[in-house]
Scaffold this motif. Sequence first.
Motif, mmCIF file in Angstrom:
data_model
loop_
_atom_site.group_PDB
_atom_site.id
_atom_site.type_symbol
_atom_site.label_atom_id
_atom_site.label_comp_id
_atom_site.label_asym_id
_atom_site.label_seq_id
_atom_site.Cartn_x
_atom_site.Cartn_y
_atom_site.Cartn_z
ATOM 1 N N ALA A 116 0.843 -1.198 0.000
ATOM 2 C CA ALA A 116 0.000 0.000 0.000
ATOM 3 C C ALA A 116 0.875 1.243 0.000
ATOM 4 C CB ALA A 116 -0.917 -0.001 1.216
ATOM 5 N N VAL A 117 0.599 2.145 -0.938
ATOM 6 C CA VAL A 117 1.375 3.377 -1.073
ATOM 7 C C VAL A 117 0.518 4.553 -0.601
ATOM 8 C CG1 VAL A 117 2.635 4.889 -2.638
ATOM 9 C CG2 VAL A 117 2.622 2.413 -3.041
ATOM 10 N N ALA A 118 0.957 5.216 0.467
ATOM 11 C CA ALA A 118 0.240 6.359 1.024
ATOM 12 C C ALA A 118 1.077 7.623 0.863
ATOM 13 C CB ALA A 118 -0.080 6.112 2.496
ATOM 14 N N GLY A 119 0.422 8.767 1.065
ATOM 15 C CA GLY A 119 1.124 10.053 0.980
ATOM 16 C C GLY A 119 0.286 11.073 0.241
ATOM 17 N N ALA A 168 -3.099 3.934 -1.047
ATOM 18 C CA ALA A 168 -3.735 4.131 0.253
ATOM 19 C C ALA A 168 -4.114 5.606 0.345
ATOM 20 C CB ALA A 168 -2.783 3.720 1.377
ATOM 21 N N ASP A 169 -5.350 5.917 -0.021
ATOM 22 C CA ASP A 169 -5.788 7.308 -0.177
ATOM 23 C C ASP A 169 -6.218 7.896 1.159
ATOM 24 O OD1 ASP A 169 -6.702 9.704 -1.087
ATOM 25 O OD2 ASP A 169 -8.257 8.887 -2.400
ATOM 26 N N VAL A 182 3.196 -4.454 3.481
ATOM 27 C CA VAL A 182 4.258 -3.470 3.265
ATOM 28 C C VAL A 182 3.604 -2.149 2.890
ATOM 29 C CG1 VAL A 182 6.291 -2.848 1.907
ATOM 30 C CG2 VAL A 182 5.871 -5.250 2.487
ATOM 31 N N ALA A 183 3.944 -1.103 3.622
ATOM 32 C CA ALA A 183 3.374 0.213 3.351
ATOM 33 C C ALA A 183 4.485 1.219 3.118
ATOM 34 C CB ALA A 183 2.491 0.668 4.509
ATOM 35 N N CYS A 184 4.139 2.264 2.403
ATOM 36 C CA CYS A 184 5.064 3.356 2.142
ATOM 37 C C CYS A 184 4.321 4.661 2.354
ATOM 38 C CB CYS A 184 5.578 3.252 0.705
ATOM 39 S SG CYS A 184 6.440 4.726 0.120
ATOM 40 N N ILE A 185 4.995 5.646 2.938
ATOM 41 C CA ILE A 185 4.432 6.995 3.057
ATOM 42 C C ILE A 185 5.406 7.955 2.391
ATOM 43 C CG2 ILE A 185 3.702 8.830 4.609
ATOM 44 C CD1 ILE A 185 2.832 6.700 6.593
ATOM 45 N N THR A 186 4.941 8.562 1.305
ATOM 46 C CA THR A 186 5.803 9.417 0.486
ATOM 47 C C THR A 186 5.869 10.849 0.994
ATOM 48 O OG1 THR A 186 3.986 10.038 -0.979
ATOM 49 C CG2 THR A 186 5.227 8.041 -1.562
ATOM 50 N N SER A 187 4.791 11.316 1.639
ATOM 51 C CA SER A 187 4.700 12.728 2.042
ATOM 52 C C SER A 187 3.516 12.883 2.972
ATOM 53 C CB SER A 187 4.534 13.623 0.811
ATOM 54 O OG SER A 187 3.497 13.131 -0.020
ATOM 55 N N MET A 188 3.565 13.938 3.784
ATOM 56 C CA MET A 188 2.479 14.201 4.731
ATOM 57 C C MET A 188 2.157 15.688 4.780
ATOM 58 S SD MET A 188 3.820 11.585 7.725
ATOM 59 C CE MET A 188 2.780 12.285 9.003
ATOM 60 N N GLN A 204 -2.374 12.820 12.269
ATOM 61 C CA GLN A 204 -2.814 11.710 13.113
ATOM 62 C C GLN A 204 -3.355 10.562 12.271
ATOM 63 O OE1 GLN A 204 -2.505 11.235 16.526
ATOM 64 N NE2 GLN A 204 -3.199 9.183 15.922
ATOM 65 N N SER A 205 -4.015 10.897 11.170
ATOM 66 C CA SER A 205 -4.564 9.836 10.324
ATOM 67 C C SER A 205 -3.444 8.982 9.729
ATOM 68 C CB SER A 205 -5.439 10.426 9.220
ATOM 69 O OG SER A 205 -4.666 11.034 8.202
ATOM 70 N N PHE A 206 -2.306 9.603 9.409
ATOM 71 C CA PHE A 206 -1.179 8.810 8.910
ATOM 72 C C PHE A 206 -0.634 7.905 10.011
ATOM 73 C CE2 PHE A 206 -1.122 11.913 5.436
ATOM 74 C CZ PHE A 206 -0.871 11.079 4.362
#
Length: 450
Positions: A116-119, A168-169, A182-188, A204-206
């Motif tokens: 899952a790719v989040a950010g 991951a929207d 496996v997750a990734c967070i590109t930016s917040m 907080q949601s991240f």
Amino acid sequence: MNLKDIHNVFFIGIGGIGMSALARYFSYIEKEVVGYDKTSTPITDELTANEIKVHFQDNLDLIPETFRNIENTLVVYTPAVPETHSQLQYFRSNGFEVKKRSEVLGIITKDTYCFAVAGTHGKTTTSCILAHLLKENSTPLTAFLGGISEDFNSNFVLEGTDYSVVEADEFDRSFLQLSPNVACITSMDADHLDIYGTNEELQQSFQDFVEKIKPGGMLFIRNGLPLQGITYGIEDESDYCIKNILIEHGTYIFDLVTPKEILKQVRFSKPGRHNLLNGLAAFAMAVQAGSPPHRLAEALGTFKGVQRRFSYQIKEKDFVFIDDYAHHPTEIKAVYQAITEMHPNKEVTAVFQPHLFSRTKDFADDFAESLSQFDAVLLLEIYPAREEPMEGVTSAWLLDKIDNPNKKLISKSSLINEIKHCKTGVLVTMGAGDIGLEIPKIKKELAYAS
């Protein structure tokens, strides 16, 4: 809910990029699929060409009789659809199984090895690169993408069911329905404040999303984010790092440092440091599927791109036309960096269509700063999407804030004429609204004029 018991799937908002990927999935596994959307688009045209029935009126009579069976019908809707939608109200009031897109995505991917790719930026490009890397290494995967991958010519990939790749929207807290391995967070960066209210709530949601990672799972984060995880970055001491960057004929050539080895002379052709980071994040995630790192590095070099993500429409010696989905100040700055790095000493005209009144209001000064960098700015009216107008929040108000002598507010009907008379070395169109529908027309006119 057991998907095996479902025979019919009715989509409300089927033309959305995420919704249409789900529609393709259910059609592929031989469910009956029907959907509503507000307007006809190239996406709905393609769904229709693939024998998925789509209608464009919110009319109860357009719900097929077989889809009125409560026992075997699933209804999927996007939060962008208003609660007053009569078809949505019909299904709810009659006790149908009604779920948001994100809930269904969580159910489909629950029993897979899920990436899952989040950010707030970079989700679509990173997930498309990840799907490409896994496919090139014969990994059995299903991918639900937030854009049209130029490698697959689709936003949906089905090459097996062992692994899944999803965006991951953070909008509407959708990503909290997922349980990734496996997750990734590109930016917040601050965004969607119409949903969250404050940047603190978004942050907080991240944190809550991180808690959704399965036990024993992994989290990759861009270096500098306020989270604990495996880091990736450029020219720093991250766990996965790109170093010694050269540019040769519009292609990056660099060393890729991993925790175990250094891969030399890796190539990647998508412009912009932000895209280098997207490629690095995808590479680091793909390693977890067991593919040899050197083969993944080779596959980075063959990634074609994503429609509307720094997409070259015209690329000639004296003139370049680029289209990008950028709709946040940070994304606009990234586009500017990429253009000036790849096309130095050329004058750049930016055409920008703001997306949402709330986003324009929340980040007006940042939008003005990011747009002021360009040599000239053509500003379109705000694309409202799901929102009603806000008093005082207009493109004219935003234009006044832009510090640029070559700025102009234009209508969509005059867009092509303005562009034809624009003397510039690089033209870039940006925005997440319906400006994307204008790109083929602009490209045709500019090609004809040349």
